[in-house]
Motif scaffolding. Sequence first.
Motif, PDB file in Angstrom:
ATOM      1  N   GLY A 151       0.811  -1.210   0.000  1.00  0.00           N
ATOM      2  CA  GLY A 151       0.000   0.000   0.000  1.00  0.00           C
ATOM      3  C   GLY A 151       0.846   1.262   0.000  1.00  0.00           C
ATOM      4  N   GLN A 152       1.975   1.215   0.729  1.00  0.00           N
ATOM      5  CA  GLN A 152       2.849   2.385   0.779  1.00  0.00           C
ATOM      6  C   GLN A 152       3.609   2.575  -0.539  1.00  0.00           C
ATOM      7  N   VAL A 153       4.045   1.477  -1.145  1.00  0.00           N
ATOM      8  CA  VAL A 153       4.759   1.569  -2.415  1.00  0.00           C
ATOM      9  C   VAL A 153       3.856   2.134  -3.503  1.00  0.00           C
ATOM     10  N   PHE A 154       2.596   1.683  -3.529  1.00  0.00           N
ATOM     11  CA  PHE A 154       1.669   2.113  -4.581  1.00  0.00           C
ATOM     12  C   PHE A 154       0.782   3.283  -4.146  1.00  0.00           C
ATOM     13  N   ASN A 155       0.976   3.723  -2.900  1.00  0.00           N
ATOM     14  CA  ASN A 155       0.205   4.859  -2.373  1.00  0.00           C
ATOM     15  C   ASN A 155      -1.302   4.640  -2.563  1.00  0.00           C
ATOM     16  N   CYS A 156      -1.775   3.497  -2.081  1.00  0.00           N
ATOM     17  CA  CYS A 156      -3.199   3.183  -2.238  1.00  0.00           C
ATOM     18  C   CYS A 156      -3.694   2.362  -1.051  1.00  0.00           C
ATOM     19  N   THR A 157      -5.005   2.318  -0.887  1.00  0.00           N
ATOM     20  CA  THR A 157      -5.635   1.515   0.151  1.00  0.00           C
ATOM     21  C   THR A 157      -5.835   0.092  -0.372  1.00  0.00           C
TER      22      THR A 157
ATOM     23  N   LYS B  28       5.009  -5.401 -13.353  1.00  0.00           N
ATOM     24  CA  LYS B  28       6.370  -4.870 -13.462  1.00  0.00           C
ATOM     25  C   LYS B  28       6.775  -4.137 -12.184  1.00  0.00           C
ATOM     26  N   ASP B  29       5.846  -3.316 -11.655  1.00  0.00           N
ATOM     27  CA  ASP B  29       6.173  -2.535 -10.458  1.00  0.00           C
ATOM     28  C   ASP B  29       6.299  -3.410  -9.212  1.00  0.00           C
ATOM     29  N   LEU B  30       5.593  -4.547  -9.205  1.00  0.00           N
ATOM     30  CA  LEU B  30       5.699  -5.447  -8.054  1.00  0.00           C
ATOM     31  C   LEU B  30       7.054  -6.154  -7.990  1.00  0.00           C
ATOM     32  N   ARG B  31       7.830  -6.065  -9.068  1.00  0.00           N
ATOM     33  CA  ARG B  31       9.157  -6.688  -9.052  1.00  0.00           C
ATOM     34  C   ARG B  31      10.051  -6.111  -7.972  1.00  0.00           C
ATOM     35  N   VAL B  32       9.716  -4.937  -7.478  1.00  0.00           N
ATOM     36  CA  VAL B  32      10.520  -4.316  -6.439  1.00  0.00           C
ATOM     37  C   VAL B  32      10.600  -5.207  -5.200  1.00  0.00           C
ATOM     38  N   PHE B  33       9.630  -6.107  -5.043  1.00  0.00           N
ATOM     39  CA  PHE B  33       9.602  -6.987  -3.865  1.00  0.00           C
ATOM     40  C   PHE B  33      10.340  -8.307  -4.102  1.00  0.00           C
ATOM     41  N   ARG B  34      10.853  -8.517  -5.296  1.00  0.00           N
ATOM     42  CA  ARG B  34      11.563  -9.772  -5.555  1.00  0.00           C
ATOM     43  C   ARG B  34      12.772  -9.913  -4.636  1.00  0.00           C
ATOM     44  N   ARG B  35      12.973 -11.127  -4.147  1.00  0.00           N
ATOM     45  CA  ARG B  35      14.103 -11.469  -3.267  1.00  0.00           C
ATOM     46  C   ARG B  35      14.017 -10.804  -1.905  1.00  0.00           C
ATOM     47  N   VAL B  36      12.862 -10.274  -1.553  1.00  0.00           N
ATOM     48  CA  VAL B  36      12.678  -9.728  -0.206  1.00  0.00           C
ATOM     49  C   VAL B  36      12.307 -10.869   0.730  1.00  0.00           C
TER      50      VAL B  36
END
Length: 990
Positions: free
Chosen positions: A330-336, A358-366
């Motif tokens: 929610g914080q990454v995408f600034n949404c509820t 594509k934008d959710l790739r930021v969480f890969r390997r977390v």
Amino acid sequence: MAGPNKKHAQAEKKPERSSNGSSSDSRDPTQRSMPKSIPRLDGNRDPSFGTVVDYTRPTDLKNISEFLGLGGWYQARGDMMSYNPRHANISIDIDYQMTIPSALPQRPKNFNTFGKECGIMLNTFNITKTPDTIVHQYDVHFTGDAKDYTKRVLLKKIWRSKGVKAALGEPLNLWVWDGNKLAWSGKRLDRDDTRITVDLDDEEGRPTKEGQRGNKHTIHLRHTRKVDFNHMTAFLNGQATWSNECIDTINFFDHVMREWPSQQYTQIKKSFFQRGEQRFDLGGGVEAFKGVFASLRPVLDDKFNKSLSVNVDVANGTFWRTQELTRAVGQVFNCTPPQFQTRFKQARSDWKNSHLKKDLRVFRRVGVSTTHLKGEQVMWTIDDFENKDVNEATFPDPDDRTRQITIARYFKNKYNVNCMPGIPVVRMTKKIRGGAVYMPMDVLKIDANQRYNTKLSDTQTSNMIKFAVTLPKERWAAVQQGVRLLNWANDPYLKHYGLQVNPNAAKVKARILPSPAVHFGAGSREAQLKPADMIAGRWRLDGRKFAVNNKDRPIKAWGVCCVVGRGAPPPPAVATFFQKFVQIYESHGGLVSAHPQHGKTPWMGPGNLSDGGEMVQKVWNQTGNRYNIPPNLLFFIVNDRNIDVYRRIKKSCDIRFGVASQVLQAKHVMSASPQYISNVCMKVNAKLGGCTSVAKSNLIPKVAPKSASIPTMVVGADVSHPAPGAGSGEAASFAAITVSADPHFAKYWAEVQTNGNRVEMVTTSNIDEHFGFMAKNWMQRIGRGKPPQRVLYIRDGVSEGQYAAVLEEEVRDMKECFKKLGCKELPKFTVVIAGKRHHIRFFPDVGKGDRNNNPLPGTLVESGCTHPFEFDFYLCSHVAIKGTARPIHYQCILNEGEWLAPELQSFIFEHSYHYVRSTTPVSLHPAVYYAHLAADRSRAHMSDNPVSSGKKESKADQQSSTGSSSRNVEIAPLMAMQNARGLKEVMWYI
């Protein structure tokens, strides 16, 4: 540690050299030689210890790269060139009279004595005692039940197990392990080949069940050599050549320095972050906190001894916030959560190509842990997000393998947890029984102390700057706090091996180089800067005229487009701004031609972003119709700093129309500050063929009287790579080359092209096409048909491991360009690497710096933190507006032009006053600074999103032996700039 044998090294060098030949038939001009193949051990069987550890992979040496220099890298990679500091002038003739030296240029015998002396404290701490005991080095290999012995977490778990520790004799005998394949001990094991087997399941009190794969592992330790400290000492004294024994010793020093801090703190490369440190929220689920950076390196110390030193600095780390994964999303995408459900629903029709995926790739390997198991946390690593929610994703029911069960039903039945529907499930990296593991997003929590690797957003970057920027006084206090955290005096590993570090920082005598005479145009109220302005590092343009105006390109047909929307300035404010612009531009000597009908008032009209590229087409047409000639300057007033809007405008202006353009922000247009308008005038003047000022040396005529009469070309180059994170594996790198365009080195041409994906060396085709084009221009316009006698090539940001590649590839290709241009005598190249990514800082004596106690412009340091033998120096040429000034590290890696040290140092410093768009000296030589600007601007020229009626060019597959990309990635070339009106002849990128 032996590199490849001689025959192997020769065999590997042959294709590399032949592929660099000049024949166009010999290779694709975009490609370079392939990296050397390196034999690898099979970790699933008993290793055969045929050779000691192999250093041919650059990644094996990344922690000690500052030590090696050109000769060290040749030695490490098994090349036949060996380095001896006494034989620095030996060269190896490759081809076409082009020589590649076997060693870097050596430090001049005498230091620079010009200018004033100034005491400088450095954040370096000398090693006062090195080990005098015997240290044994072991090669380490792992075998056993695991399928993959490359996972560092598993290897660390095995090494730190009770069984292994007991067998190694700890804690009485302290071992140092590099986390991979080397270990060191002060005590020799009874056998040269030792095997230690451990069952991790037994140690953890849960024996392996029948039918499950075991958890037994064997460490194979083989004694390879004794660490030779005497050879290292002889090398530092210039009495011995580079050897793999030296590399081993350096490697040991590096790891023993980091062993204890790595056990106490969170380690990221050479930085350590104390757990529990105060966090600073950057927004978007990311936080920052401070740590300490420590790096061991050889130096010419503050007592002029060739020795070892530890560089200590502040480290600013970015980390994921420890919180529920749904909240982080929610914080990454600034949404509820409901808004995220809506976005997921919209993206599902084309999930594979959707922006959300594509934008959710930021969480890969977390790394994440589960929250639904009371009292127990299971750790996982995120692999990807699926196009299914909890009601659609299924797996075999554990109670009845013949049927599938949804994740939602399983969690409700098993744990009485109601999972959130309508959001993607998370696929983990680990598989169970060969099948993928899916978890609901809302039962996962991000683990603590995980580095955030993706590029920060504009807001996050702004917050990070606020957090990271500190004045010298605070930074020095942070360095001292870092030294206390490292606590060398009580480090058990340093004590055990007899290594001592002086807790007091090194202090050197620096020089403040004489400032140049900075001249402006005739008719200026003050045609030359006053000494006080030079020392302050800032001045005003009021009453001064440009050194070179736009006489060859006066403003004739020009237009102003005001983008409509919230915050757009009203027409009267726009008219007032441009009345002032004409007045101030002319006061600086700029030329604006008066039209018989319209005078000096531009065409002004609205523009709508919804028109896309056609917005610029309309402005072009209406401006051209008003003046009956093609426009030569267009202004665009935008409402905010939107990079996409900016690039769309630049793309149309540069590619379709070939017209100089200037983008202004609405808030500045409405305030119409004279200083802001002067800054705009400097940029406009450069885009129309002028320059702001010219610096004339007061020192070089004394040091090198013939210098001014030697035809000299200055070349800058930079390769910028995509930011890490989503999509960076397919994104383009950009190679920018600049070439001085006038005898004063105040104006520069620039050419940019894509350079493959993460390819570090500028490709042959880019040098051939783009540098070749500018070299021809230089010969025609400045050299009067002749090539320059010398070329100063300033290359930005390559590591020491790539110095040889710069010479063997880029310089060779540039010389080949001159050869193709018919030059019988090739220019003599002097190559300087400009490095910003280092941790050396200057702390002047109190009262000897500027108002913040940063060093004054021109502060030169040649000892205390420089290389023991090689010709390098640190130069602070600017005044830091905020924070602590960062000097630039310049390393000369080739000096065919025989530049004297004071000449080269002064030339680089004095040209920092040439930067055409500021009234300050800049930190980096303008040739490189302009390459940065051009590379960034050229991102607007990407052909993946062409302007309307623009044509997509064919793709070029670019690769280099020095690039980090391990696979071929097709990267489209940039769209060609429209040069019918000579846009490429001016500084279009400013």
